[in-house]
Scaffold this active site. Structure first.
Site, PDB file in Angstrom:
ATOM      1  N   ARG A 184       0.864  -1.593   0.299  1.00  0.00           N
ATOM      2  CA  ARG A 184      -0.033   0.026  -0.313  1.00  0.00           C
ATOM      3  C   ARG A 184       0.791   1.391  -0.089  1.00  0.00           C
ATOM      4  NH1 ARG A 184      -1.859  -3.813  -1.272  1.00  0.00           N
ATOM      5  NH2 ARG A 184      -3.232  -4.575   0.164  1.00  0.00           N
ATOM      6  N   SER A 237     -10.087   0.019   3.981  1.00  0.00           N
ATOM      7  CA  SER A 237      -9.167   0.030   4.855  1.00  0.00           C
ATOM      8  C   SER A 237      -8.108   1.583   5.901  1.00  0.00           C
ATOM      9  CB  SER A 237      -8.190  -1.402   4.600  1.00  0.00           C
ATOM     10  OG  SER A 237      -8.263  -2.287   4.262  1.00  0.00           O
ATOM     11  N   GLU A 307      -3.835   3.635   6.337  1.00  0.00           N
ATOM     12  CA  GLU A 307      -3.681   3.283   4.809  1.00  0.00           C
ATOM     13  C   GLU A 307      -4.220   4.369   4.374  1.00  0.00           C
ATOM     14  OE1 GLU A 307      -4.418  -1.005   3.932  1.00  0.00           O
ATOM     15  OE2 GLU A 307      -4.765   0.078   2.276  1.00  0.00           O
TER      16      GLU A 307
END
Ligand SMILES: Cc1cc2nc3c(=O)[nH]c(=O)nc-3n(C[C@H](O)[C@H](O)[C@H](O)COP(=O)(O)OP(=O)(O)OC[C@H]3O[C@@H](n4cnc5c(N)ncnc54)[C@H](O)[C@@H]3O)c2cc1C
Length: 315
Positions: A184, A237, A307
């Site tokens: 990510r 998320s 994130e």
């Protein structure tokens, strides 16, 4: 910029300009105040026209794809927001497929939805993108976030990325490794805003697969998401998983699953998602994030890093 005379966009039928445009309808969280200016850019030409205008007017630019990984500020954004996305039923023009024996090169515009692209690949019998089916968002956003699921990430099949360099005004094609992608993370995601690079297009090399198996896998992924993740207004998320832990499990073990501040709270379906039951604010989301970070640090000595990207409040 509010209060100043309206600016004129270059005449271009597929570029629509909105002023004082609520960002809450441009993010999956349904949160965000007004952007001074907003353009819906469904393809490269619209994107370039909007960027040219912003450059001439010296406006800072923020790019939204599907707005599924972004916390937009309650105070809105100054300058121009470009919504770089196109609906799946109009995305076909953004995809070029070249068969190269046992693999295919998929060249895709940044505006194409990830789910649509993943399903198109499965439907044509090319593997490696089934994981994207069911994820909200666009190819551009997935590239910048190095999105991934079910053990595969964007970087795994990325051959090249074509960007506009706002510093030089040049369009450049780089190998996928130029993004320095990790979990990510990409070099573009790490840049301060306003950012130097706009993703226009990517190419991916996809291996041959079995069409029926790939379509079944894509359906399975989509069904798995519906069962295990919230389906209402939410961001992606909230935290990256802090290896070897899972953020959702830590939040749940800390007793915060279902914990709410006003209408926003940690989902009862999956605690790493923050849901907005209606009328929630970015300030409330930030308060929840800080609460989880503090509680998890105190209980388990683990640091949670976001994130999702918080665009911050305007000064
Ligand atoms: C319910 C749900 C489930 C999710 N599940 C997952 C998951 O399993 N795995 C995962 O990785 N993510 C997941 N996400 C997060 C998100 O969907 C993905 O990361 C997605 O790929 C982001 O794409 P986007 O178009 O929405 O990006 P946005 O949120 O709009 O933008 C993300 C970043 O990319 C930048 N950006 C977007 N387009 C461009 C462009 N053309 N040029 C330059 N910069 C650009 C933005 O400025 C921002 O920095 C989930 C989100 C939700 C809401």
């Amino acid at each position: 910029m509010r209060g100043s005379p309206p600016l004129a966009l270059p005449t271009k039928p597929d570029v629509k300009l909105f002023t004082d445009a609520p960002l809450s309808i441009r993010t999956t969280w349904r949160i965000g105040g007004p952007a001074d200016y907003l353009v819906l850019a469904a393809d490269r030409a619209a994107m370039l026209a909007a960027l040219e205008w912003a450059d001439a007017e010296r406006l800072p630019v923020t790019i939204f794809g599907g707005g599924s990984n972004l916390l937009a500020p309650d105070g809105g954004l100054r300058g121009l927001v470009i919504c770089s996305r196109t609906p799946g039923d109009r995305a076909e023009n953004l995809l070029k497929v070249e068969e190269l024996g046992d693999q295919a090169r998929f060249t895709v515009g940044a505006q194409a939805p990830l789910t649509w692209t993943g399903r198109a690949a499965a439907n044509l019998g090319w593997a490696g993108l089934d994981w994207g089916v069911g994820l909200p968002g666009t190819i551009g956003g997935a590239t910048v976030n190095n999105a991934g699921a079910h053990g595969t990430e964007m970087k795994d099949h990325l051959e090249t990325v074509t960007v506009l360099d706002l510093e030089t005004g040049r369009i450049e094609t780089h190998p996928g490794t130029w993004l320095e992608s990790a979990y990510r993370y990409t070099a573009i995601k790490a840049m301060p805003r306003p950012r130097r690079y706009i993703v226009l297009e990517v190419s991916m090399l996809l291996p041959k697969g079995d069409r029926a198996e790939l379509l079944a896998l894509a359906d399975h992924h989509a069904e798995f998401r519906d069962r295990t993740q919230p389906t209402g207004a939410c961001g992606g998320s909230t935290f990256a998983n802090p290896y070897p832990h899972y953020a959702g499990k830590l939040i749940e073990d800390a007793g915060l699953k279902g914990f709410m501040i006003g209408p926003v709270g940690f989902s009862t379906v999956h605690a790493n998602f923050i849901v907005n039951e209606g009328g929630g604010t970015a300030a409330q989301v930030r308060e929840l994030i800080a609460t989880a970070q503090q509680t998890v640090r105190d209980r388990f000595g683990v640091e949670l890093h976001t994130e999702i990207e918080d665009l911050g409040e305007p000064e």
